[in-house]
Write a protein that holds these residues in place. Structure first.
Motif, PDB file in Angstrom:
ATOM      1  N   ARG A   1       4.843 -33.441  34.186  1.00  0.00           N
ATOM      2  CA  ARG A   1       5.921 -32.489  33.871  1.00  0.00           C
ATOM      3  C   ARG A   1       6.976 -32.496  34.973  1.00  0.00           C
ATOM      4  NH1 ARG A   1       4.477 -26.153  33.466  1.00  0.00           N
ATOM      5  NH2 ARG A   1       3.887 -26.586  35.617  1.00  0.00           N
ATOM      6  N   ARG A   2       6.522 -32.500  36.208  1.00  0.00           N
ATOM      7  CA  ARG A   2       7.452 -32.504  37.342  1.00  0.00           C
ATOM      8  C   ARG A   2       8.335 -33.749  37.310  1.00  0.00           C
ATOM      9  NH1 ARG A   2       7.832 -33.510  43.051  1.00  0.00           N
ATOM     10  NH2 ARG A   2       8.401 -31.617  44.206  1.00  0.00           N
TER      11      ARG A   2
ATOM     12  N   ARG B   1      11.031 -25.468  43.219  1.00  0.00           N
ATOM     13  CA  ARG B   1      11.144 -26.779  43.868  1.00  0.00           C
ATOM     14  C   ARG B   1       9.763 -27.380  44.141  1.00  0.00           C
ATOM     15  NH1 ARG B   1      15.972 -28.535  45.558  1.00  0.00           N
ATOM     16  NH2 ARG B   1      17.736 -27.086  45.703  1.00  0.00           N
ATOM     17  N   ARG B   2       8.818 -26.544  44.578  1.00  0.00           N
ATOM     18  CA  ARG B   2       7.496 -27.062  44.926  1.00  0.00           C
ATOM     19  C   ARG B   2       6.715 -27.489  43.700  1.00  0.00           C
ATOM     20  NH1 ARG B   2       2.190 -25.446  45.898  1.00  0.00           N
ATOM     21  NH2 ARG B   2       2.493 -23.292  45.257  1.00  0.00           N
ATOM     22  N   ARG B   3       6.770 -26.688  42.641  1.00  0.00           N
ATOM     23  CA  ARG B   3       5.941 -26.973  41.470  1.00  0.00           C
ATOM     24  C   ARG B   3       6.618 -27.873  40.438  1.00  0.00           C
ATOM     25  NH1 ARG B   3       1.398 -23.346  40.335  1.00  0.00           N
ATOM     26  NH2 ARG B   3       0.942 -22.174  42.230  1.00  0.00           N
ATOM     27  N   LEU B   4       7.940 -27.745  40.307  1.00  0.00           N
ATOM     28  CA  LEU B   4       8.646 -28.505  39.278  1.00  0.00           C
ATOM     29  C   LEU B   4       9.592 -29.560  39.834  1.00  0.00           C
ATOM     30  CD1 LEU B   4       9.543 -25.599  36.812  1.00  0.00           C
ATOM     31  CD2 LEU B   4       7.504 -27.050  36.832  1.00  0.00           C
TER      32      LEU B   4
ATOM     33  N   LEU C   1      -1.282 -17.055  37.520  1.00  0.00           N
ATOM     34  CA  LEU C   1      -0.264 -16.006  37.582  1.00  0.00           C
ATOM     35  C   LEU C   1       1.085 -16.588  38.012  1.00  0.00           C
ATOM     36  CD1 LEU C   1       0.609 -13.042  37.471  1.00  0.00           C
ATOM     37  CD2 LEU C   1      -0.334 -12.747  39.778  1.00  0.00           C
ATOM     38  N   ILE C   2       1.080 -17.453  39.021  1.00  0.00           N
ATOM     39  CA  ILE C   2       2.325 -18.082  39.476  1.00  0.00           C
ATOM     40  C   ILE C   2       2.930 -18.919  38.356  1.00  0.00           C
ATOM     41  CG2 ILE C   2       3.343 -19.725  41.098  1.00  0.00           C
ATOM     42  CD1 ILE C   2       2.639 -17.046  42.332  1.00  0.00           C
TER      43      ILE C   2
END
Length: 265
Positions: free
Chosen positions: A112-113, A248-251, A209-210
């Motif tokens: 996904r990222r 930015r970190r996850r996607l 949750l995040i």
């Protein structure tokens, strides 16, 4: 929808939206649900039954399997259409869905990222993640659970309890919801709840949750003109800087890029 054609597969990232589809794939199809989905479906028959899939769950449809599926809300979903002749499970295994595999979760998130990064994505990296997900499908066909799943703990996280957790998160996301409050909602101790939830959903309650906060933020950026500070507050982030850092970190993308992509759909 984001789509990329690779040598061995076509990969698509579908946004959360209602759907009512029917199809018969000519090639193997891998699916991954980033969010809980509920609706009704039928596989290789006219018998339509209700379904509710867990977040972070893997699905597989073999070639020639008739599919009917509908949902009033949908959820972010990844589909991978493998090339004809790709390695697939034994025909006796048939289709499956709602399977949780920690390795598949990490691969789907990386994929996904990469799709969201678009121009910066390396086709070889995309193909590597597709291969990992293909391996997860082959593993899943060999048994109901991966080696890393705590089956006994997972049984405690029943569909009803998972639904209650989802409802609690949606109702109190902006309130600084804690893992202890989630555990109390389903009548479990915080320690055991964390273990049972991870066994059932493949991620920790905090991680989930995040992800839910990020999903809401993305929808608000796509459907409203609210500023980042307002969106961050509505999703339970400490500040717009905290929201930006998580995106930015996850996607791998900035909020402005997500908003622009939504406007171009």
């Amino acid at each position: 929808m984001l789509s990329v054609l690779l040598h061995d597969a076509r990969v698509e990232l579908l946004p959360a939206a209602p759907y009512d589809v029917g199809y018969t794939p000519e090639v193997p199809v891998i699916g991954f649900a980033f969010e809980t989905q509920a609706g009704s479906h039928a596989f290789a028959s006219d018998r339509v039954t209700p379904f509710r899939t867990r977040p972070n769950s893997l699905a597989y449809v073999p070639p020639g399997c008739d599919v009917l599926s509908r949902s009033g809300t949908g959820g972010e979903y990844l589909t991978i259409r493998l090339r004809s002749g790709a390695e697939e499970p034994d025909a006796r295994s048939g289709h499956f869905n709602d399977h949780v595999d920690p390795v598949a979760i990490e691969a789907a998130r990386r994929l996904r990222r990469l799709l969201l990064m678009r121009a910066a994505a390396d086709p070889l990296e995309l193909e590597r993640e597709v291969a990992i997900l293909q391996g997860a499908v082959l593993r899943a066909a060999g048994g109901p659970h991966g080696d890393k799943i705590d089956v006994a703990a997972a049984r405690w996280m029943t569909p009803r309890r998972l639904r209650l957790i989802e409802e609690l998160i949606e109702a109190h996301m902006e309130d600084g919801l804690s893992v202890a409050e989630m555990a109390a909602c389903v009548g479990l101790s915080a320690g055991f709840f964390g273990r049972a939830f991870k066994a059932a959903a493949g991620v920790t309650p905090h991680d989930h949750l995040i992800e839910r906060r990020i999903a809401r933020a993305r929808r608000l950026m796509a459907t409203t003109s609210s500023g980042l500070a307002e969106i961050a507050a509505a999703c339970g982030f400490a500040s717009h800087a905290h929201l930006t850092a998580q995106l930015r970190r996850r996607l791998g993308v900035a909020p402005s890029a997500l908003r622009q992509a939504a406007q171009n759909r």
